[in-house]
Design a protein around this motif. Structure first.
Motif, PDB file in Angstrom:
ATOM      1  N   MET A 236      -1.760  -2.445   2.754  1.00 15.86           N
ATOM      2  CA  MET A 236      -0.580  -1.588   2.717  1.00 15.86           C
ATOM      3  C   MET A 236       0.321  -1.913   3.907  1.00 15.86           C
ATOM      4  O   MET A 236      -0.163  -2.237   4.992  1.00 15.86           O
ATOM      5  CB  MET A 236      -0.976  -0.120   2.745  1.00 15.86           C
ATOM      6  CG  MET A 236      -1.830   0.330   1.574  1.00 15.86           C
ATOM      7  SD  MET A 236      -0.940   0.329   0.003  1.00 15.86           S
ATOM      8  CE  MET A 236       0.265   1.603   0.250  1.00 15.86           C
ATOM      9  N   ARG A 237       1.649  -1.796   3.673  1.00 17.71           N
ATOM     10  CA  ARG A 237       2.614  -2.112   4.707  1.00 17.71           C
ATOM     11  C   ARG A 237       3.741  -1.071   4.722  1.00 17.71           C
ATOM     12  O   ARG A 237       4.036  -0.448   3.690  1.00 17.71           O
ATOM     13  CB  ARG A 237       3.224  -3.506   4.478  1.00 17.71           C
ATOM     14  CG  ARG A 237       2.228  -4.650   4.620  1.00 17.71           C
ATOM     15  CD  ARG A 237       1.752  -4.820   6.039  1.00 17.71           C
ATOM     16  NE  ARG A 237       0.880  -5.970   6.226  1.00 17.71           N
ATOM     17  CZ  ARG A 237      -0.442  -5.947   6.088  1.00 17.71           C
ATOM     18  NH1 ARG A 237      -1.050  -4.814   5.747  1.00 17.71           N
ATOM     19  NH2 ARG A 237      -1.152  -7.035   6.274  1.00 17.71           N
ATOM     20  N   PRO A 238       4.385  -0.894   5.877  1.00 18.59           N
ATOM     21  CA  PRO A 238       5.552  -0.006   5.928  1.00 18.59           C
ATOM     22  C   PRO A 238       6.617  -0.459   4.931  1.00 18.59           C
ATOM     23  O   PRO A 238       6.870  -1.651   4.773  1.00 18.59           O
ATOM     24  CB  PRO A 238       6.042  -0.151   7.372  1.00 18.59           C
ATOM     25  CG  PRO A 238       4.829  -0.560   8.146  1.00 18.59           C
ATOM     26  CD  PRO A 238       4.029  -1.431   7.218  1.00 18.59           C
ATOM     27  N   GLY A 239       7.244   0.500   4.261  1.00 19.79           N
ATOM     28  CA  GLY A 239       8.256   0.190   3.261  1.00 19.79           C
ATOM     29  C   GLY A 239       7.739   0.181   1.848  1.00 19.79           C
ATOM     30  O   GLY A 239       8.535   0.218   0.899  1.00 19.79           O
ATOM     31  N   ASP A 240       6.424   0.138   1.650  1.00 18.56           N
ATOM     32  CA  ASP A 240       5.870   0.187   0.296  1.00 18.56           C
ATOM     33  C   ASP A 240       6.192   1.538  -0.342  1.00 18.56           C
ATOM     34  O   ASP A 240       6.121   2.581   0.313  1.00 18.56           O
ATOM     35  CB  ASP A 240       4.358  -0.020   0.313  1.00 18.56           C
ATOM     36  CG  ASP A 240       3.966  -1.440   0.704  1.00 18.56           C
ATOM     37  OD1 ASP A 240       4.850  -2.325   0.637  1.00 18.56           O
ATOM     38  OD2 ASP A 240       2.803  -1.666   1.085  1.00 18.56           O
TER      39      ASP A 240
END
Length: 757
Positions: A236-240
């Motif tokens: 998981m990454r920021p902006g998803d």
């Protein structure tokens, strides 16, 4: 105690009373209501009594005291009134057998009363409280039984309590079951979840939108941060943008509901589907969902976000970013300092502690952190309140930082409460230099809250004391209408937090720990005397009045330097503050940086270079924003929509409909054109924010934080000070040292806290 004597005599007196009552009078019988025992249980039972029960009791009193007499209720009768349901039973005195049973019943009744008096906390209740409870009971019961529509009594009760507390100050709050759990997680720094920070529309914001009739879709639920060792490692990454959790579509759900879906028992798994801009596109270029399996665990949020050597390793200067004050803050800092000291070739020769944006936490943790940095035996803080008494904290052990190691503390307007205790202890003992930014002041919260558990898994967080730094100053910058009132202390957890959650819903919420504390300081900002003009501002029922400059008193540090109360901690050295344009705010609020980061990732291969945003990438981002604005995907003017609507309404009400309908569009275009000039005037800060958004797709938080230091002017100023020992010593020198230096140089003395850089 009178209660003890009454408890011992109750069985015998009840036996006699039970037997005699069989002659002519009814007696009280019934079972005790279920629910947790507490000092507030009796009041709760009174509030939930029915009109029928109250009328039966009044009838019984009249029969006892005479038809025309006023009720005369002693303590025993009042306890019986709370605990037992009145039932009229007429028994012939002639039956000796039944009389014996009645006496036995009286004995049992007295025994129950005896146990109740021992187990239930007892304290004097003022007549004012009794009258208030009676009035509130009547209002609540009448609404419950006779209001035109069915009402939710629990919701009415909770709103009434919250409304009462809002008249005091913004920190005194009633926490329902859900809020109490969140509060406990923020205090402990632990929770059962997957390690994601998510943003979206809150439940309160949705309710407000529904009440106002605004027909607009819910905000997407997006990932703001993924913790290392947890969701980040799973991909998981920021902006998803989340699509479903555990097979449940999250369309239309609030961020609170999605948080609950992500949480669960440790060692369980939950599938999460999400989309990522520019990744897994279909034939039309629309991102299709990806899926990962996240494992729920007991997540421990470390207060130390980054601990590293900065500059040349040979310099031995350490940097530690402390984001909060959970129970483990002291241990986390100790571990970080030990690791840095072991890593530096010759041990630490300088230390920078970053408390920017730190909203506070536990008082005890603030004391532990301070004790690691100030000389042994130093005063750290003392707190004083009406029922709280006085509590003084000193450093009882040798500090972890050697006295000869220069120390700089980074602060800003978001440095609050427990973080201000540490800053104040460092400054007042002349143990280090405070390096601020902009106006150079911290938040200015000098109030202490306790958290007291209440029945039904709820809690009360309320102000019990003010705290004072070692020099004797209280740094509270705002006086509240309710703060000066005498509040009753509790023996539970002592919490120091910056501000309360925004009732309309914070833009950033966690599936974990809504550090109330975490985003609140930056969201609402400090209330300074300059912004308030020294006048009073009425909040949600309370009056807030900033401490005026002329009312601020002077105090002295250990070396005799002048410091002042009533306005937070004033920095010894101040770095210039970067101005934020309306364009930057709009890009951040509408997640434009994150969206473009996905677009960039789909067309570029990441290479671990120093800079990923060159001029070509910056210009492409500018074109991207313009195209999305024209297509209606973004509304950069959303920041001004309320002002435009107010102007339109005023023109319409004034009979100027033509201006309202046709003349506002040119004004809006002019405002947008002016905002877009920010790409030129704020190019450096926009480029930096864009680069951080792109890098967050690939790098963990700790690496991002370290990279950001390279463009941090306030950090660079602190680094230069700890490496320049003569300047460092001069900043901490008292009047005697200043006078000697002035005599040698012939210069006029300037207070150290007025230095700017």
């Amino acid at each position: 105690r009178p209660c003890l004597l009454l408890a011992l005599l109750a069985p015998a007196s009840a036996f006699v009373g039970g037997a005699s009552s069989l002659q002519t009078r009814p007696f009280l019988s019934g079972s005790r209501p279920t629910g947790p025992a507490s000092s507030g249980a009796a009041a709760s039972r009174l509030i939930h009594a029915t009109n029928k029960q109250r009328r039966a009791w009044d009838l019984y009193v009249k029969q006892v005291n005479g038809e025309d007499s006023e009720p005369r209720l002693d303590l025993l009768s009042r306890v019986q009134q709370f605990l037992y349901k009145p039932v009229n039973i007429t028994v012939p005195w002639e039956s000796l057998k039944i009389a014996g049973l009645g006496g036995l019943g009286g004995l049992l009744l007295g025994s129950v009363l005896c146990i109740t008096l021992f187990l239930t906390p007892y304290g004097p209740v003022s007549s004012g409280i009794e009258r208030s409870l009676e009035l509130f009971e009547n209002v609540l019961v009448d609404l419950d039984e006779s209001y035109v529509d069915e009402v939710d009594v629990q919701q009415l009760l909770q709103q009434a309590i919250s409304g009462m507390l809002r008249t005091l100050d913004p920190y005194t709050e009633f926490e329902n079951k859900e809020d109490a759990v969140t509060l406990q997680e923020s205090v402990s720094g632990k929770y059962g979840g997957v390690g994601l920070v998510i943003s979206g529309e809150t439940k309160l914001a949705q309710q407000e939108r529904n009440r106002s009739g605004r027909n607009q879709p819910n905000r997407n639920i997006q990932v703001v941060s993924a913790f290392e060792g947890y969701a980040f490692d799973a991909g998981m990454r920021p902006g998803d943008t989340l699509v479903s959790v555990g097979g449940t579509s999250i369309e239309g759900l609030t961020v609170d509901s999605v948080r609950d879906l992500l949480r669960g028992s440790p060692d369980t798994e939950v599938p999460v589907r999400f989309t990522r801009e520019g990744v897994n596109l279909d034939g039309k270029g629309v991102p299709q969902p990806l899926e990962v399996i996240l494992k729920r665990r007991m997540v421990k949020v470390s207060d130390v976000k980054l601990a590293t050597l900065v500059g040349s390793p040979a310099d031995g200067v350490g940097y530690v970013q402390l984001s909060g004050f959970s129970p483990s803050a002291g241990k986390d800092l100790a571990a970080a300092l030990h690791a840095l000291d072991m890593t530096a070739p010759k041990g630490l020769s300088g230390l920078i502690l970053d408390l920017r944006g730190n909203p506070g936490g536990l008082l005890e943790s603030a004391v532990e952190v301070s004790a690691a940095l100030v000389p042994q035996g130093s005063d750290i803080v003392f707190a004083k309140g009406r029922a709280f008494g006085e509590a003084k904290y000193k450093s009882a052990s040798a500090p972890l930082r050697r006295a000869e190691v220069p120390l700089a503390i980074l602060t800003n307007s978001g440095t609050a409460s427990a973080a201000e205790i540490v800053s104040g202890a460092i400054q007042d003992t002349d143990s280090g230099v405070i390096v601020g930014v902009g106006k150079g002041r911290t938040f200015g919260k000098g109030l202490v809250q306790n958290v007291r558990p209440l029945p039904y898994d709820s809690a009360l967080k309320y102000t019990v004391a003010k705290y004072y730094t070692p020099s004797g100053r209280c740094i509270q910058s705002v006086n509240y209408g309710g703060t000066s009132r005498e509040l009753v202390a509790s023996s539970e957890t002592t919490v120091l937090d910056a501000v309360s959650p925004d009732p309309s819903g914070a833009p950033v919420n966690v599936d974990v720990i809504d550090l109330d504390d975490t985003e609140a300081a930056d969201e609402e900002g400090p209330l300074s005397s300059v912004e308030m003009g020294g006048g009073g501002v009425r909040g949600a029922g309370y009056t807030a009045r900033a401490v005026r400059e002329k009312d601020r008193k002077e105090f002295k540090t250990t070396h005799g330097r002048v410091v002042r109360d009533g306005g937070g901690i004033e920095a010894d050295v101040v770095a210039p503050e970067k101005q934020t344009s309306s364009l930057e705010v709009a890009l951040l609020v509408q997640n434009v940086y994150f969206d473009y980061a996905g677009h960039w990732s789909a067309t570029h291969a990441f290479k671990n270079t120093d800079r990923v945003v060159d001029d070509a990438t910056f210009n492409d981002f500018r074109r991207y924003v313009v195209e999305k604005q024209r297509a209606g995907d973004y509304d950069l003017l959303a920041l001004y929509q309320s002002q435009f609507k107010s102007l339109e309404s005023a023109l319409t009400e004034g009979g100027l409909q033509n201006l309202a309908t046709g003349k506002l569009d040119p004004i809006k275009r002019s405002v947008l054109d002016e905002m877009m000039r920010g790409f030129d005037t704020q190019k450096g800060t926009i480029r930096e924010a864009l680069e951080n958004a792109i890098l967050s797709r690939y790098l963990p938080e700790s690496m991002l934080l370290k990279r950001q230091l390279t463009t941090d002017d306030q950090f660079k100023l602190a680094l230069s000070i700890v490496k320049d020992r003569p300047r460092y010593d001069s900043l901490l020198a008292g009047p005697a040292a200043d006078a000697a230096e002035d005599a040698r140089s012939g210069d006029a003395a300037v207070p150290a806290f007025m230095e700017a850089a």
